[in-house]
Write a protein that holds these residues in place. Structure first.
Motif, PDB file in Angstrom:
ATOM      1  N   SER A 186      10.447  10.523  -3.504  1.00  0.00           N
ATOM      2  CA  SER A 186      10.609   9.223  -2.842  1.00  0.00           C
ATOM      3  C   SER A 186      10.502   8.059  -3.822  1.00  0.00           C
ATOM      4  CB  SER A 186       9.580   9.061  -1.718  1.00  0.00           C
ATOM      5  OG  SER A 186       8.255   9.155  -2.214  1.00  0.00           O
ATOM      6  N   LEU A 187       9.655   8.165  -4.824  1.00  0.00           N
ATOM      7  CA  LEU A 187       9.503   7.068  -5.782  1.00  0.00           C
ATOM      8  C   LEU A 187      10.705   6.942  -6.711  1.00  0.00           C
ATOM      9  CD1 LEU A 187       5.736   7.227  -6.829  1.00  0.00           C
ATOM     10  CD2 LEU A 187       6.818   5.952  -4.975  1.00  0.00           C
TER      11      LEU A 187
ATOM     12  N   GLY B 119       0.810  -1.203   0.000  1.00  0.00           N
ATOM     13  CA  GLY B 119       0.000   0.000   0.000  1.00  0.00           C
ATOM     14  C   GLY B 119       0.849   1.260   0.000  1.00  0.00           C
ATOM     15  N   LEU B 120       0.808   2.024  -1.110  1.00  0.00           N
ATOM     16  CA  LEU B 120       1.558   3.281  -1.179  1.00  0.00           C
ATOM     17  C   LEU B 120       0.830   4.393  -0.453  1.00  0.00           C
ATOM     18  CD1 LEU B 120       3.823   5.110  -2.253  1.00  0.00           C
ATOM     19  CD2 LEU B 120       2.520   5.331  -4.397  1.00  0.00           C
ATOM     20  N   GLY B 121      -0.469   4.504  -0.679  1.00  0.00           N
ATOM     21  CA  GLY B 121      -1.273   5.535  -0.024  1.00  0.00           C
ATOM     22  C   GLY B 121      -0.723   6.928  -0.246  1.00  0.00           C
ATOM     23  N   LEU B 122      -0.633   7.702   0.808  1.00  0.00           N
ATOM     24  CA  LEU B 122      -0.063   9.048   0.740  1.00  0.00           C
ATOM     25  C   LEU B 122       1.441   9.039   0.950  1.00  0.00           C
ATOM     26  CD1 LEU B 122      -2.786  11.124   2.649  1.00  0.00           C
ATOM     27  CD2 LEU B 122      -2.557  10.725   0.189  1.00  0.00           C
ATOM     28  N   GLY B 123       2.023   7.857   1.062  1.00  0.00           N
ATOM     29  CA  GLY B 123       3.483   7.732   1.062  1.00  0.00           C
ATOM     30  C   GLY B 123       4.169   7.909   2.399  1.00  0.00           C
TER      31      GLY B 123
ATOM     32  N   LEU C 116      -0.079  14.826  -5.839  1.00  0.00           N
ATOM     33  CA  LEU C 116       0.418  14.545  -4.484  1.00  0.00           C
ATOM     34  C   LEU C 116       1.932  14.667  -4.375  1.00  0.00           C
ATOM     35  CD1 LEU C 116      -1.811  11.521  -3.394  1.00  0.00           C
ATOM     36  CD2 LEU C 116      -1.934  13.882  -2.593  1.00  0.00           C
ATOM     37  N   ARG C 117       2.582  15.166  -5.397  1.00  0.00           N
ATOM     38  CA  ARG C 117       4.035  15.306  -5.333  1.00  0.00           C
ATOM     39  C   ARG C 117       4.500  16.186  -4.172  1.00  0.00           C
ATOM     40  NH1 ARG C 117       7.857  13.494  -8.748  1.00  0.00           N
ATOM     41  NH2 ARG C 117       9.938  14.409  -8.547  1.00  0.00           N
TER      42      ARG C 117
END
Length: 222
Positions: free
Chosen positions: A112-113, A68-72, A105-106
């Motif tokens: 991070s990705l 789950g990535l979600g909001l990171g 959402l950046r």
């Protein structure tokens, strides 16, 4: 008060609608009127990664799976806490979540990705768990808890067979970490029936020690 603005919407595979909303610097992912994720409440997701890294200690070149990535929040904390030689696989079922991370959402996700330690598995986390290569830690935050509230298919991750698969995918001394918005005594019992050492921890949703109480489980393979 600033009004909410819709930035995007999609449908969870096997689940309901998902809407990305923004109000000022606050972001929220909704399912109907229910908040799935909110950028003001990140502490428990961060603690999932922080406590996981502390449990692994100085293990060389750890291999981590985040479901789950979600909001990171979990990923970004993992990048802070896990070693520089770690490999972090992020399994995300909803393609739009990854697209939003690189788009609206950046401001939350930053780069991070693009970290060389990170790879994205676009698909069911159960497939990543059963991929054949073991993990030192598996971190699951793919629903509001082990009951598959928003995606009933998630029940198979938290049932006896799913937990057995997760245990089999762990290296000796590795652990499964699970996030939930609420305690679940039946799930605690199922975890203990795997033969792993289980710790159940309550943490607050907000970094200031306030907000809802969330539950984290850490199950370690001896």
């Amino acid at each position: 008060m600033l009004p909410w603005q819709k930035l995007g919407e999609t449908t969870m595979p096997g689940g309901g609608p998902m809407t990305l909303m923004q109000r000022g610097s606050e972001f929220s992912v909704m399912s109907g009127v229910v908040t799935l994720m909110n950028s003001r409440m990140s502490n428990s997701e961060e603690q999932l990664a922080k406590m996981s890294a502390a449990r692994l200690g100085a293990r060389p070149a750890p291999r981590i799976l985040i479901g789950g990535l979600g909001l990171g929040f979990t990923l970004r904390e993992a990048l802070k806490c896990f070693a520089a030689d770690s490999a972090i696989v992020v399994a995300e079922l909803v393609p739009e979540i990854v697209e939003w991370a690189r788009g609206p959402l950046r401001p939350l996700h930053g780069d991070s990705l693009d970290d060389p330690r990170v790879s994205i598995h676009l698909g069911d986390v159960a497939t990543a768990i059963g991929g054949g290569k073991p993990f030192d830690a598996i971190l699951l935050d793919v629903d509001n808890g082990p009951d598959g509230l928003f995606r009933p298919a998630n029940d198979r991750l938290y049932g006896a067979a799913g937990l057995a698969a997760a245990r089999a995918a762990l290296t000796p001394g590795g652990h499964l970490a699970v996030w939930s918005s609420h305690p679940d005594a039946r799930f605690t019992k199922r975890l203990r029936q795997t033969g792993m050492q289980v710790d159940e921890i309550t943490v607050r949703a907000r970094n200031n020690g306030k907000g809802d109480r969330h539950t984290l489980w850490f199950a370690t393979r001896s």
